[in-house]
Write a protein that holds these residues in place. Structure first.
Motif, PDB file in Angstrom:
ATOM      1  N   THR A 179       0.792  -1.226   0.000  1.00  0.00           N
ATOM      2  CA  THR A 179       0.000   0.000   0.000  1.00  0.00           C
ATOM      3  C   THR A 179       0.824   1.275   0.000  1.00  0.00           C
ATOM      4  OG1 THR A 179      -1.784  -1.145   1.158  1.00  0.00           O
ATOM      5  CG2 THR A 179      -1.827   1.256   1.205  1.00  0.00           C
ATOM      6  N   SER A 180       1.707   1.438   0.968  1.00  0.00           N
ATOM      7  CA  SER A 180       2.465   2.685   1.083  1.00  0.00           C
ATOM      8  C   SER A 180       3.481   2.826  -0.047  1.00  0.00           C
ATOM      9  CB  SER A 180       3.182   2.747   2.438  1.00  0.00           C
ATOM     10  OG  SER A 180       4.067   1.641   2.585  1.00  0.00           O
ATOM     11  N   GLU A 181       4.123   1.732  -0.420  1.00  0.00           N
ATOM     12  CA  GLU A 181       5.102   1.790  -1.507  1.00  0.00           C
ATOM     13  C   GLU A 181       4.409   2.080  -2.835  1.00  0.00           C
ATOM     14  OE1 GLU A 181       8.991   1.650  -3.117  1.00  0.00           O
ATOM     15  OE2 GLU A 181       8.262   1.719  -1.053  1.00  0.00           O
ATOM     16  N   ALA A 182       3.209   1.532  -3.010  1.00  0.00           N
ATOM     17  CA  ALA A 182       2.452   1.791  -4.230  1.00  0.00           C
ATOM     18  C   ALA A 182       2.130   3.274  -4.359  1.00  0.00           C
ATOM     19  CB  ALA A 182       1.163   0.970  -4.242  1.00  0.00           C
ATOM     20  N   ASP A 245      -4.455   3.241 -11.993  1.00  0.00           N
ATOM     21  CA  ASP A 245      -4.042   2.787 -10.659  1.00  0.00           C
ATOM     22  C   ASP A 245      -4.624   3.648  -9.555  1.00  0.00           C
ATOM     23  OD1 ASP A 245      -2.409   1.047 -12.013  1.00  0.00           O
ATOM     24  OD2 ASP A 245      -0.585   2.223 -11.718  1.00  0.00           O
ATOM     25  N   ALA A 246      -4.813   4.928  -9.837  1.00  0.00           N
ATOM     26  CA  ALA A 246      -5.068   5.929  -8.804  1.00  0.00           C
ATOM     27  C   ALA A 246      -6.245   5.622  -7.880  1.00  0.00           C
ATOM     28  CB  ALA A 246      -5.244   7.303  -9.458  1.00  0.00           C
ATOM     29  N   PRO A 247      -7.427   5.199  -8.382  1.00  0.00           N
ATOM     30  CA  PRO A 247      -8.548   4.969  -7.459  1.00  0.00           C
ATOM     31  C   PRO A 247      -8.224   3.977  -6.349  1.00  0.00           C
ATOM     32  CG  PRO A 247      -9.351   5.068  -9.706  1.00  0.00           C
ATOM     33  CD  PRO A 247      -7.857   5.063  -9.792  1.00  0.00           C
ATOM     34  N   ALA A 248      -7.659   2.812  -6.716  1.00  0.00           N
ATOM     35  CA  ALA A 248      -7.361   1.796  -5.706  1.00  0.00           C
ATOM     36  C   ALA A 248      -6.226   2.223  -4.786  1.00  0.00           C
ATOM     37  CB  ALA A 248      -7.016   0.480  -6.397  1.00  0.00           C
ATOM     38  N   VAL A 249      -5.167   2.812  -5.349  1.00  0.00           N
ATOM     39  CA  VAL A 249      -3.998   3.174  -4.543  1.00  0.00           C
ATOM     40  C   VAL A 249      -4.328   4.310  -3.579  1.00  0.00           C
ATOM     41  CG1 VAL A 249      -1.646   4.093  -4.617  1.00  0.00           C
ATOM     42  CG2 VAL A 249      -2.352   2.350  -6.268  1.00  0.00           C
ATOM     43  N   PHE A 250      -4.986   5.348  -4.081  1.00  0.00           N
ATOM     44  CA  PHE A 250      -5.327   6.472  -3.196  1.00  0.00           C
ATOM     45  C   PHE A 250      -6.363   6.060  -2.159  1.00  0.00           C
ATOM     46  CE2 PHE A 250      -3.447   9.303  -6.474  1.00  0.00           C
ATOM     47  CZ  PHE A 250      -2.702  10.119  -5.635  1.00  0.00           C
ATOM     48  N   ASN A 253      -4.962   4.366   0.753  1.00  0.00           N
ATOM     49  CA  ASN A 253      -4.214   5.271   1.620  1.00  0.00           C
ATOM     50  C   ASN A 253      -5.093   6.394   2.160  1.00  0.00           C
ATOM     51  OD1 ASN A 253      -1.018   4.711   1.487  1.00  0.00           O
ATOM     52  ND2 ASN A 253      -1.943   4.165  -0.500  1.00  0.00           N
ATOM     53  N   GLY A 254      -6.420   6.236   2.061  1.00  0.00           N
ATOM     54  CA  GLY A 254      -7.351   7.179   2.671  1.00  0.00           C
ATOM     55  C   GLY A 254      -7.658   8.414   1.855  1.00  0.00           C
ATOM     56  N   HIS A 255      -7.432   8.354   0.525  1.00  0.00           N
ATOM     57  CA  HIS A 255      -7.687   9.531  -0.322  1.00  0.00           C
ATOM     58  C   HIS A 255      -8.497   9.129  -1.549  1.00  0.00           C
ATOM     59  CE1 HIS A 255      -4.694  11.563   2.138  1.00  0.00           C
ATOM     60  NE2 HIS A 255      -3.826  10.604   1.854  1.00  0.00           N
ATOM     61  N   ALA A 256      -9.662   8.547  -1.324  1.00  0.00           N
ATOM     62  CA  ALA A 256     -10.445   7.990  -2.421  1.00  0.00           C
ATOM     63  C   ALA A 256     -10.829   9.037  -3.463  1.00  0.00           C
ATOM     64  CB  ALA A 256     -11.704   7.324  -1.868  1.00  0.00           C
ATOM     65  N   GLY A 257     -11.189  10.242  -3.026  1.00  0.00           N
ATOM     66  CA  GLY A 257     -11.626  11.276  -3.956  1.00  0.00           C
ATOM     67  C   GLY A 257     -10.563  11.654  -4.964  1.00  0.00           C
ATOM     68  N   ILE A 258      -9.313  11.688  -4.520  1.00  0.00           N
ATOM     69  CA  ILE A 258      -8.210  12.054  -5.421  1.00  0.00           C
ATOM     70  C   ILE A 258      -8.069  11.023  -6.532  1.00  0.00           C
ATOM     71  CG2 ILE A 258      -5.713  12.423  -5.583  1.00  0.00           C
ATOM     72  CD1 ILE A 258      -5.780  13.411  -2.705  1.00  0.00           C
ATOM     73  N   GLY A 259      -8.200   9.765  -6.177  1.00  0.00           N
ATOM     74  CA  GLY A 259      -8.048   8.708  -7.167  1.00  0.00           C
ATOM     75  C   GLY A 259      -9.096   8.769  -8.259  1.00  0.00           C
ATOM     76  N   ASP A 260     -10.336   9.103  -7.898  1.00  0.00           N
ATOM     77  CA  ASP A 260     -11.401   9.195  -8.903  1.00  0.00           C
ATOM     78  C   ASP A 260     -11.138  10.335  -9.879  1.00  0.00           C
ATOM     79  OD1 ASP A 260     -12.711   7.072  -7.734  1.00  0.00           O
ATOM     80  OD2 ASP A 260     -13.963   8.346  -6.448  1.00  0.00           O
ATOM     81  N   VAL A 261     -10.655  11.465  -9.348  1.00  0.00           N
ATOM     82  CA  VAL A 261     -10.315  12.591 -10.221  1.00  0.00           C
ATOM     83  C   VAL A 261      -9.177  12.215 -11.162  1.00  0.00           C
ATOM     84  CG1 VAL A 261      -9.378  14.941 -10.273  1.00  0.00           C
ATOM     85  CG2 VAL A 261     -11.129  14.339  -8.590  1.00  0.00           C
ATOM     86  N   ALA A 262      -8.159  11.538 -10.621  1.00  0.00           N
ATOM     87  CA  ALA A 262      -7.008  11.144 -11.433  1.00  0.00           C
ATOM     88  C   ALA A 262      -7.422  10.194 -12.553  1.00  0.00           C
ATOM     89  CB  ALA A 262      -5.941  10.496 -10.550  1.00  0.00           C
ATOM     90  N   PHE A 263      -8.383   9.310 -12.267  1.00  0.00           N
ATOM     91  CA  PHE A 263      -8.839   8.377 -13.297  1.00  0.00           C
ATOM     92  C   PHE A 263      -9.500   9.132 -14.449  1.00  0.00           C
ATOM     93  CE2 PHE A 263     -12.202   5.795 -15.219  1.00  0.00           C
ATOM     94  CZ  PHE A 263     -11.459   4.712 -15.656  1.00  0.00           C
ATOM     95  N   GLY A 264     -10.367  10.079 -14.123  1.00  0.00           N
ATOM     96  CA  GLY A 264     -11.029  10.865 -15.162  1.00  0.00           C
ATOM     97  C   GLY A 264     -10.058  11.699 -15.962  1.00  0.00           C
ATOM     98  N   LEU A 265      -9.105  12.316 -15.261  1.00  0.00           N
ATOM     99  CA  LEU A 265      -8.097  13.107 -15.964  1.00  0.00           C
ATOM    100  C   LEU A 265      -7.248  12.224 -16.884  1.00  0.00           C
ATOM    101  CD1 LEU A 265      -6.831  15.501 -13.137  1.00  0.00           C
ATOM    102  CD2 LEU A 265      -8.171  16.114 -15.162  1.00  0.00           C
TER     103      LEU A 265
END
Length: 379
Positions: A179-182, A245-250, A253-265
């Motif tokens: 998790t943290s290394e990812a 990768d972003a949705p699952a990785v973020f 690590n407790g940052h789900a919203g960031i991952g969804d934005v990264a996926f769309g971008l």
């Protein structure tokens, strides 16, 4: 009496990093063939064979080039003054990146989970080398080398693009890590992308200006027309794989919203870059047709037909997986056919040039005297 075939010592003396462009093209073709959504018998085996061949080529080239630095240090370091050959330092980490990606794609089935650890370690080495190229070579351009707008070609992109290739590799590696290394690798992937893509896009603007003012470069640099497709294709691929990768990785690590934005971008950004790349691809085809009519001399630069087209094809395949559109799957199939034909032609001519030793020639050694301790080996 002098032989037409160079002795080993002279081959080493004339070995230059542009040979690593062959590992870029070979490794990238292996990855493309592996990702094709086609159930073709033997296709996976061909991809694995190309990847294993690529490892052998990279090891051989690495040995030859390291030996050159050991035996001919004073001559080897002249490359930093050469305004063209020094750009090819970027091919070394980019060639290594195809091996890293191959360990993730093929290695687990061949040697088990230890392939992930190998890929992880090699990725850090690749990222370090890419950053070094991305900083050192431009610095030498500013301080040691002679350049002009008229002599500008897409070869300038090579040391810059290495970082975004490492960024795309980070996107492939992150899902296999803890998790943290990812999260660390994913974030560094975005950093490497930003370290490279904006600068590469500014160089493309300068390249358009140069082409308008000074027209096409000389025939021996004709294949450089395809290099512009490299940073665009890799930029799109990086956004897509990192965003995937972003949705699952973020979230882990407790940052789900960031991952969804990264996926769309990633999807939107990948589509935008893909469209931009289509323009450069069309121009590369037109320019190549013109060069072929005039006569396009073969050199190692012909490997520029392969890697840029391969990464653009990989981005096209990633867009197909993200959108499901037949536009991308059909286009990827056509591009793969062209890529395979290019690779066969260039690989065959490179093998013949290596067999006759005609391709072993270092431009930075022109008018340079052969070291006395090796003169006896040439006769």
């Amino acid at each position: 009496m002098h032989s037409s075939v160079k002795p080993l010592a002279e081959i080493v003396r004339n070995f230059t990093p542009n040979w690593f462009a062959a590992t870029m093209g070979t490794g990238a073709l292996a990855l493309v063939l592996d990702q094709l959504p086609l159930a073709v018998v033997g296709l996976h085996a061909v991809a694995v064979s190309l990847w294993l061949l690529n490892i052998g080529l990279f090891a051989l080239f690495g040995l030859l080039y390291a030996t050159r630095w050991i035996l001919f240090f004073d001559e080897a370091r002249r490359i930093f003054q050469h305004p063209v050959m020094s750009m090819f330092f970027g091919t070394i980490p980019m060639g290594l990146a195809t091996i890293v990606n191959g360990f993730l794609a093929f290695g687990v089935h061949l040697i088990g989970e230890q392939a992930i650890g190998i890929a992880h370690g090699l990725w850090w080495l690749d990222a370090t080398m890419s950053v070094a190229c991305g900083v050192a070579i431009p610095y030498f351009m500013f301080t040691r080398q002679e350049h002009s707008m008229e002599k500008l070609t897409a070869v300038w992109l090579l040391p810059i693009v290495a970082c975004e290739v490492a960024a795309a590799s980070a996107g492939l590696l992150a899902p296999h890590l803890a998790t943290s290394e990812a999260l660390l690798v994913l974030v560094l992937g975005y950093v490497l992308w930003a370290f490279s893509v904006p600068l590469a896009m500014t160089m493309l603007v300068l390249l358009i200006l140069r082409l308008v003012l000074h027209k096409l470069p000389e025939r021996d640099m004709g294949v450089s027309a395809w290099l512009a497709l490299g940073p665009i294709g890799t930029g799109a691929l990086g956004l897509l794989v990192l965003g995937g990768d972003a949705p699952a990785v973020f979230a882990a690590n407790g940052h789900a919203g960031i991952g969804d934005v990264a996926f769309g971008l990633g999807v939107i950004g990948g589509i935008v870059f893909w469209g931009y790349g289509a323009w450069w691809l069309a121009l590369a085809i037109l320019k190549t047709v013109r060069y072929l009519r005039e006569g396009l001399p073969f050199n190692l630069g012909w490997w520029g037909f392969t890697f840029p087209l391969a990464v653009y094809t990989l981005a096209t395949l990633a867009l197909h997986r993200a959108t499901g559109l037949a536009l991308f799957s059909v286009t990827a199939g056509l591009l793969t056919i062209c890529l395979t034909v290019f690779w066969i032609i260039v690989a065959t001519r490179t093998f013949n040039g290596a067999r006759t030793t005609a391709l072993f020639s270092a431009p930075c050694l022109e008018n340079s005297r052969w070291p006395a301790r090796f003169e006896a080996d040439v006769v």
